[in-house]
Design a protein around this motif. Sequence first.
Motif, short mmCIF file in Angstrom:
data_model
loop_
_atom_site.label_atom_id
_atom_site.label_comp_id
_atom_site.label_asym_id
_atom_site.label_seq_id
_atom_site.Cartn_x
_atom_site.Cartn_y
_atom_site.Cartn_z
N UNK B 19 49.44 45.23 26.29
CA UNK B 19 49.26 45.80 27.61
C UNK B 19 49.07 44.69 28.64
N UNK B 20 49.21 45.08 29.90
CA UNK B 20 49.00 44.14 31.00
C UNK B 20 47.91 44.68 31.92
N UNK B 21 46.91 43.84 32.17
CA UNK B 21 45.89 44.16 33.16
C UNK B 21 46.35 43.61 34.50
N UNK B 22 46.35 44.47 35.49
CA UNK B 22 46.84 44.09 36.80
C UNK B 22 45.70 43.61 37.70
N UNK B 23 46.00 42.63 38.53
CA UNK B 23 45.04 42.12 39.51
C UNK B 23 45.81 41.72 40.76
N UNK B 24 45.34 42.18 41.90
CA UNK B 24 45.94 41.81 43.17
C UNK B 24 44.85 41.56 44.19
N UNK B 25 45.07 40.59 45.07
CA UNK B 25 44.09 40.30 46.13
C UNK B 25 44.82 40.20 47.47
N UNK B 26 44.13 40.62 48.53
CA UNK B 26 44.75 40.64 49.86
C UNK B 26 44.04 39.68 50.81
N UNK B 27 43.40 38.66 50.27
CA UNK B 27 42.66 37.70 51.10
C UNK B 27 43.41 36.38 51.26
N UNK B 28 44.62 36.32 50.75
CA UNK B 28 45.44 35.12 50.83
C UNK B 28 44.78 33.91 50.16
N UNK B 29 44.04 34.20 49.08
CA UNK B 29 43.40 33.13 48.31
C UNK B 29 44.42 32.44 47.42
N UNK B 30 44.34 31.12 47.34
CA UNK B 30 45.24 30.39 46.45
C UNK B 30 44.78 30.46 44.99
N UNK B 31 43.47 30.48 44.79
CA UNK B 31 42.94 30.41 43.44
C UNK B 31 42.62 31.80 42.91
N UNK B 32 43.04 32.03 41.67
CA UNK B 32 42.71 33.30 41.01
C UNK B 32 42.29 33.02 39.57
N UNK B 33 41.48 33.93 39.01
CA UNK B 33 40.85 33.69 37.71
C UNK B 33 40.80 34.99 36.90
N UNK B 34 40.81 34.83 35.59
CA UNK B 34 40.51 35.94 34.70
C UNK B 34 39.34 35.55 33.81
N UNK B 35 38.36 36.46 33.73
CA UNK B 35 37.19 36.27 32.89
C UNK B 35 37.08 37.46 31.93
N UNK B 36 36.39 37.23 30.83
CA UNK B 36 35.96 38.32 29.99
C UNK B 36 34.44 38.28 29.86
N UNK B 37 33.85 39.46 29.76
CA UNK B 37 32.40 39.57 29.63
C UNK B 37 32.10 40.42 28.41
N UNK B 38 31.59 39.81 27.36
CA UNK B 38 31.20 40.51 26.16
C UNK B 38 29.78 41.04 26.34
N UNK B 39 29.41 42.07 25.59
CA UNK B 39 28.08 42.69 25.76
C UNK B 39 26.94 41.68 25.69
N UNK B 40 26.07 41.73 26.70
CA UNK B 40 24.90 40.86 26.72
C UNK B 40 25.19 39.40 27.02
N UNK B 41 26.41 39.12 27.47
CA UNK B 41 26.79 37.72 27.71
C UNK B 41 27.23 37.54 29.15
N UNK B 42 27.34 36.27 29.53
CA UNK B 42 27.91 35.96 30.83
C UNK B 42 29.43 35.99 30.77
#
Lengths: 113, 113
Positions: B19-42
């Motif tokens: 599957x593909x997780x979609x992400x879009x931003x409308x702030x004209x930011x150059x930098x974009x990131x993907x994070x994962x957060x597991x239970x009880x973690x940062x």
Amino acid sequence: AQTVTQSQPEMSVQEAETVTLSCTYDTSENNYYLFWYKQPPSRQMILVIRQEAYKQQNATENRFSVNFQKAAKSFSLKISDSQLGDTAMYFCAFNPGNEKLTFGTGTRLTIIP
Amino acid sequence: NAGVTQTPKFRILKIGQSMTLQCTQDMNHNYMYWYRQDPGMGLKLIYYSVGAGITDKGEVPNGYNVSRSTTEDFPLRLELAAPSQTSVYFCASSYGLSNQPQHFGDGTRLSIL
């Protein structure tokens, strides 16, 4: 590699009281940036406050302030006059100057009415 | 101003599906990131991008792929879903200056069964 440690998994405080959340970090960098993010039950990550390491003055945003101790590599968050809406997970985050954030494991803060 | 928008908000996958997780931003930011957060973690950084056509690995890239064909969009692809990828996924964007905060989407809760 940088590490961020939040030694208090959970905290609770009565409404209107003051609470301090602890954060320590490990780095060999001299210039870096520190952040506190809030994650309420809605899951959204919200910036609370930020500190630049080259600034000696502690950052303040309304009821939120930090105690930044560069030599001790400590960055604690103080919440004054706590409100029910402050109930959330709080994450300390470190940026060594390359836009990559390293997060701590978080502190779950509960404000008791 | 929508900020950072992630879709879907929830998804259940079977082992081996993609599957593909979609992400879009409308702030004209150059930098974009993907994070994962597991239970009880940062949050842990999976991949990031400093501009259209440029991507790089973060701390936990295995099992994921990304692309950045436009400034606005930064999709995350899981090719062969595994139970270890059960997590909450956050997309974020920033101007790319270290003292500027990252703006986060609301997250996608993904379960692999």
